[in-house]
Design an enzyme around this catalytic site. Structure first.
Site, PDB file in Angstrom:
ATOM      1  N   PHE A   1       0.848  -1.196   0.000  1.00 22.66           N
ATOM      2  CA  PHE A   1       0.000   0.000   0.000  1.00 22.66           C
ATOM      3  C   PHE A   1       0.883   1.245   0.000  1.00 22.66           C
ATOM      4  CE2 PHE A   1      -2.550   3.312   2.097  1.00 22.66           C
ATOM      5  CZ  PHE A   1      -3.650   3.311   1.248  1.00 22.66           C
TER       6      PHE A   1
ATOM      7  N   GLU B   1      16.978   6.395   2.000  1.00 20.57           N
ATOM      8  CA  GLU B   1      15.727   5.652   1.843  1.00 20.57           C
ATOM      9  C   GLU B   1      14.575   6.648   1.859  1.00 20.57           C
ATOM     10  OE1 GLU B   1      18.118   4.216   3.993  1.00 20.57           O
ATOM     11  OE2 GLU B   1      18.587   2.794   2.383  1.00 20.57           O
TER      12      GLU B   1
ATOM     13  N   ARG C   1       4.624   7.910  -0.018  1.00 25.55           N
ATOM     14  CA  ARG C   1       3.256   7.878   0.492  1.00 25.55           C
ATOM     15  C   ARG C   1       2.335   8.697  -0.396  1.00 25.55           C
ATOM     16  NH1 ARG C   1       1.912   7.096   6.157  1.00 25.55           N
ATOM     17  NH2 ARG C   1       0.249   8.552   5.677  1.00 25.55           N
TER      18      ARG C   1
ATOM     19  N   ALA D   1      -9.243  13.152   8.569  1.00 24.39           N
ATOM     20  CA  ALA D   1      -8.131  13.039   7.622  1.00 24.39           C
ATOM     21  C   ALA D   1      -8.322  11.848   6.698  1.00 24.39           C
ATOM     22  CB  ALA D   1      -6.806  12.910   8.367  1.00 24.39           C
TER      23      ALA D   1
ATOM     24  N   GLU E   1     -14.224  12.283   3.832  1.00 21.88           N
ATOM     25  CA  GLU E   1     -13.736  11.799   5.121  1.00 21.88           C
ATOM     26  C   GLU E   1     -14.526  12.389   6.282  1.00 21.88           C
ATOM     27  OE1 GLU E   1     -11.612   9.449   5.710  1.00 21.88           O
ATOM     28  OE2 GLU E   1     -11.039   9.099   3.623  1.00 21.88           O
TER      29      GLU E   1
ATOM     30  N   GLY F   1      12.635  14.506   5.642  1.00 20.82           N
ATOM     31  CA  GLY F   1      13.912  13.819   5.701  1.00 20.82           C
ATOM     32  C   GLY F   1      13.841  12.377   5.223  1.00 20.82           C
TER      33      GLY F   1
ATOM     34  N   GLU G   1     -12.330  -1.200   6.844  1.00 21.04           N
ATOM     35  CA  GLU G   1     -10.973  -0.651   6.880  1.00 21.04           C
ATOM     36  C   GLU G   1     -10.395  -0.668   8.291  1.00 21.04           C
ATOM     37  OE1 GLU G   1     -10.747   3.135   4.978  1.00 21.04           O
ATOM     38  OE2 GLU G   1     -11.590   2.414   3.079  1.00 21.04           O
TER      39      GLU G   1
END
Length: 205
Positions: free
Chosen positions: A24, A48, A52, A92, A108, A131, A158
């Protein structure tokens, strides 16, 4: 005030991008160089990146009653680092389709709190953790009626179990001061509303 860095088209060179995980969410490993403040290119570095979907966060606000609606739910990221991983938060959701941020805000609000927004006031768009993640958050205040708000909401399929609270704005600001509200989006939105309350109430009342 001094000028900030203004990158040119060649300021960042991505040498290689590896796909480390695909689910996901995604995790990529980037090998890159970027320009230094001296003007020279730096040495190769490895980072890394948690890839998202962008998120939408909305503080529901009733300007007539000067009340905010907050939701409470379990957050796995707070487990082990907080005595209580059930956090008080904003409404959210993630932008994981071709929806516009405003559409996500309205959807939402109904799913998580049973609320209808009659207007949205954009606060800002920010990077919560640049970061290591490329996520951006679209932050709003949503005009609503807090009358009758409450109960438990969310989509069972969910795994959502969301309790709704209605608080006077002053009580929510006190919870920011004493640390009961301890997540970035909620703190930013509540402090913004504290600074702009008169203008918002004047426009929305």
């Amino acid at each position: 005030m001094s000028d900030t860095f203004k990158p040119d088209a060649d300021a960042v060179e991505v040498i290689e991008r590896e796909a480390c995980f695909r689910g996901f969410y995604r995790l990529d490993r980037l090998h890159l160089r970027h320009r230094l403040f001296s003007g020279e290119m730096g040495k190769p570095i490895t980072r890394e990146l948690f890839v998202r979907h962008d998120a939408v966060c909305v503080l529901p606000y009733d300007p007539q009653r000067d009340e905010v609606v907050l939701i409470e739910q379990f957050r796995v990221g707070a487990m082990g680092k907080s005595a209580n991983p059930w956090l008080l938060e904003l409404v959210a959701g993630l932008i994981d389709t071709d929806e516009q941020p405003e559409d996500v805000a309205h959807r939402e609000a109904m799913e998580e709190a049973g609320l209808v927004f009659s207007a949205l006031w954009p606060i800002t768009r920010y990077f919560p953790s640049p970061g290591g993640s490329d996520e951006q958050v679209y932050l709003y205040v949503g005009r609503c009626s807090s009358e009758g708000a409450g109960g438990v909401h969310g989509l069972p399929e969910e795994g959502e179990d969301i309790r709704v609270h209605v608080w006077p704005l002053e009580d929510a600001l006190a919870a920011v001061r004493d640390g009961r509200i301890n997540n970035a989006a909620s703190i930013i939105a509540l402090q913004w509303l504290a600074l702009n309350r008169a203008e918002v109430r004047g426009m929305w009342s």
